[in-house]
Design a protein around this motif. Structure first.
Motif, PDB file in Angstrom:
ATOM      1  N   CYS A  10       0.980  -1.227  -0.005  1.00 22.08           N
ATOM      2  CA  CYS A  10       0.022  -0.071  -0.158  1.00 22.08           C
ATOM      3  C   CYS A  10       0.699   1.152   0.087  1.00 22.08           C
ATOM      4  CB  CYS A  10      -0.960   0.011   1.188  1.00 22.08           C
ATOM      5  SG  CYS A  10      -0.384   0.437   2.862  1.00 22.08           S
ATOM      6  N   LEU A  11       2.208   0.969   0.161  1.00 19.06           N
ATOM      7  CA  LEU A  11       3.067   2.486   0.063  1.00 19.06           C
ATOM      8  C   LEU A  11       3.539   2.665  -1.344  1.00 19.06           C
ATOM      9  CD1 LEU A  11       5.520   1.265   3.031  1.00 19.06           C
ATOM     10  CD2 LEU A  11       3.473   2.696   3.146  1.00 19.06           C
ATOM     11  N   CYS A  12       3.360   4.207  -1.579  1.00 17.35           N
ATOM     12  CA  CYS A  12       3.905   4.491  -2.673  1.00 17.35           C
ATOM     13  C   CYS A  12       5.558   4.669  -2.942  1.00 17.35           C
ATOM     14  CB  CYS A  12       3.433   6.095  -2.730  1.00 17.35           C
ATOM     15  SG  CYS A  12       4.530   7.103  -1.521  1.00 17.35           S
ATOM     16  N   ARG A  13       5.797   4.602  -4.138  1.00 19.74           N
ATOM     17  CA  ARG A  13       7.397   4.545  -4.213  1.00 19.74           C
ATOM     18  C   ARG A  13       8.148   5.201  -3.223  1.00 19.74           C
ATOM     19  NH1 ARG A  13      11.660   7.299  -6.358  1.00 19.74           N
ATOM     20  NH2 ARG A  13      13.087   5.747  -7.735  1.00 19.74           N
ATOM     21  N   GLN A  14       7.926   6.459  -2.934  1.00 22.54           N
ATOM     22  CA  GLN A  14       8.711   7.281  -1.854  1.00 22.54           C
ATOM     23  C   GLN A  14       8.906   6.549  -0.523  1.00 22.54           C
ATOM     24  OE1 GLN A  14       7.263  11.146  -1.857  1.00 22.54           O
ATOM     25  NE2 GLN A  14       8.327  11.794   0.365  1.00 22.54           N
ATOM     26  N   HIS A  15       7.558   6.139  -0.069  1.00 20.77           N
ATOM     27  CA  HIS A  15       7.519   5.644   1.166  1.00 20.77           C
ATOM     28  C   HIS A  15       7.999   4.352   1.289  1.00 20.77           C
ATOM     29  CE1 HIS A  15       4.664   9.033   1.954  1.00 20.77           C
ATOM     30  NE2 HIS A  15       5.500   9.149   3.138  1.00 20.77           N
ATOM     31  N   LEU A  16       7.938   3.459   0.445  1.00 22.47           N
ATOM     32  CA  LEU A  16       8.462   2.023   0.314  1.00 22.47           C
ATOM     33  C   LEU A  16       9.976   2.003   0.245  1.00 22.47           C
ATOM     34  CD1 LEU A  16       8.214  -1.084  -0.245  1.00 22.47           C
ATOM     35  CD2 LEU A  16       8.294  -0.464  -2.446  1.00 22.47           C
ATOM     36  N   LEU A  17      10.631   3.030  -0.618  1.00 20.06           N
ATOM     37  CA  LEU A  17      12.047   3.076  -0.552  1.00 20.06           C
ATOM     38  C   LEU A  17      12.617   3.802   0.563  1.00 20.06           C
ATOM     39  CD1 LEU A  17      12.755   3.621  -4.365  1.00 20.06           C
ATOM     40  CD2 LEU A  17      12.651   1.658  -3.047  1.00 20.06           C
ATOM     41  N   GLY A  18      11.910   4.721   1.118  1.00 18.97           N
ATOM     42  CA  GLY A  18      12.207   5.769   2.172  1.00 18.97           C
ATOM     43  C   GLY A  18      12.258   4.520   3.253  1.00 18.97           C
ATOM     44  N   LEU A  99      -2.295   9.508   8.500  1.00 22.61           N
ATOM     45  CA  LEU A  99      -1.342  10.407   8.019  1.00 22.61           C
ATOM     46  C   LEU A  99      -0.899  10.255   6.533  1.00 22.61           C
ATOM     47  CD1 LEU A  99       1.097   9.493  11.475  1.00 22.61           C
ATOM     48  CD2 LEU A  99       0.182  11.898  10.796  1.00 22.61           C
ATOM     49  N   LEU A 100      -0.815   8.958   6.244  1.00 20.41           N
ATOM     50  CA  LEU A 100      -0.376   9.024   4.721  1.00 20.41           C
ATOM     51  C   LEU A 100      -1.444   9.415   3.721  1.00 20.41           C
ATOM     52  CD1 LEU A 100       1.117   5.135   5.018  1.00 20.41           C
ATOM     53  CD2 LEU A 100       2.403   7.354   4.348  1.00 20.41           C
ATOM     54  N   ARG A 101      -2.899   9.170   4.277  1.00 21.66           N
ATOM     55  CA  ARG A 101      -4.017   9.916   3.125  1.00 21.66           C
ATOM     56  C   ARG A 101      -3.793  11.488   3.133  1.00 21.66           C
ATOM     57  NH1 ARG A 101      -7.269   6.208   5.849  1.00 21.66           N
ATOM     58  NH2 ARG A 101      -8.068   7.721   7.401  1.00 21.66           N
ATOM     59  N   GLU A 102      -3.215  12.052   4.384  1.00 23.38           N
ATOM     60  CA  GLU A 102      -2.965  13.470   4.689  1.00 23.38           C
ATOM     61  C   GLU A 102      -1.831  13.917   3.495  1.00 23.38           C
ATOM     62  OE1 GLU A 102      -2.994  14.601   8.397  1.00 23.38           O
ATOM     63  OE2 GLU A 102      -4.974  14.017   8.822  1.00 23.38           O
ATOM     64  N   LYS A 103      -0.817  12.998   3.357  1.00 20.52           N
ATOM     65  CA  LYS A 103       0.189  13.513   2.677  1.00 20.52           C
ATOM     66  C   LYS A 103      -0.046  13.507   1.049  1.00 20.52           C
ATOM     67  CE  LYS A 103       3.586  11.475   5.775  1.00 20.52           C
ATOM     68  NZ  LYS A 103       4.435  12.531   5.967  1.00 20.52           N
ATOM     69  N   GLY A 104      -1.214  12.871   0.512  1.00 21.92           N
ATOM     70  CA  GLY A 104      -1.638  12.825  -0.578  1.00 21.92           C
ATOM     71  C   GLY A 104      -0.548  12.368  -1.537  1.00 21.92           C
ATOM     72  N   CYS A 105       0.360  11.492  -1.188  1.00 20.22           N
ATOM     73  CA  CYS A 105       1.314  11.142  -1.941  1.00 20.22           C
ATOM     74  C   CYS A 105       0.994   9.876  -2.839  1.00 20.22           C
ATOM     75  CB  CYS A 105       2.591  10.497  -0.988  1.00 20.22           C
ATOM     76  SG  CYS A 105       1.925   9.489   0.288  1.00 20.22           S
ATOM     77  N   GLY A 106      -0.025   9.357  -3.117  1.00 17.55           N
ATOM     78  CA  GLY A 106      -0.454   8.174  -3.754  1.00 17.55           C
ATOM     79  C   GLY A 106      -0.404   6.719  -2.997  1.00 17.55           C
TER      80      GLY A 106
END
Length: 109
Positions: A10-18, A99-106
């Motif tokens: 469920c993590l976007c690329r940025q959060h997965l790699l981060g 928190l992740l929904r609020e980031k709007g990061c995908g």
């Protein structure tokens, strides 16, 4: 520093790699006694749970590979000791989703 308690898919690329990068930093703090982030709440919740952290790494790697990323930074399995399940949270999984929904990061939460 953050290790999410949500499925890696469920993590976007940025959060997965981060998270993968931060997990390696956390592993170094816990296994090598590195001083950085030693008293961070995220670090404290993983003390005595290197097995669980190792398993989280495996989950992240599986998702990275599913997305076509190459992984070249395995963790030493011999150091994966302690509890195999993480039961402590800095933020509950429900709060993490918010928190992740609020980031709007995908992130697919």
């Amino acid at each position: 520093m953050r290790i999410w308690d949500l499925p890696p898919e469920c993590l976007c690329r940025q959060h997965l790699l981060g998270e993968h990068r931060e997990l390696h930093a956390l592993w170094s703090v816990l296994t090598e006694g590195k001083p950085g982030f030693a008293n961070h709440p995220e670090t404290r919740r993983w003390r005595g749970k290197l097995k669980a952290l190792f398993l989280r790494h495996d989950q992240l790697v599986a998702e990275m590979q599913r997305r076509g990323y190459q992984h070249r930074s395995p963790l030493p399995a011999a150091l994966a000791t302690g509890a195999a399940v993480q039961t402590e949270y800095v933020d509950t999984p429900e709060e993490q989703r918010r928190l992740l929904r609020e980031k709007g990061c995908g992130c697919g939460v």
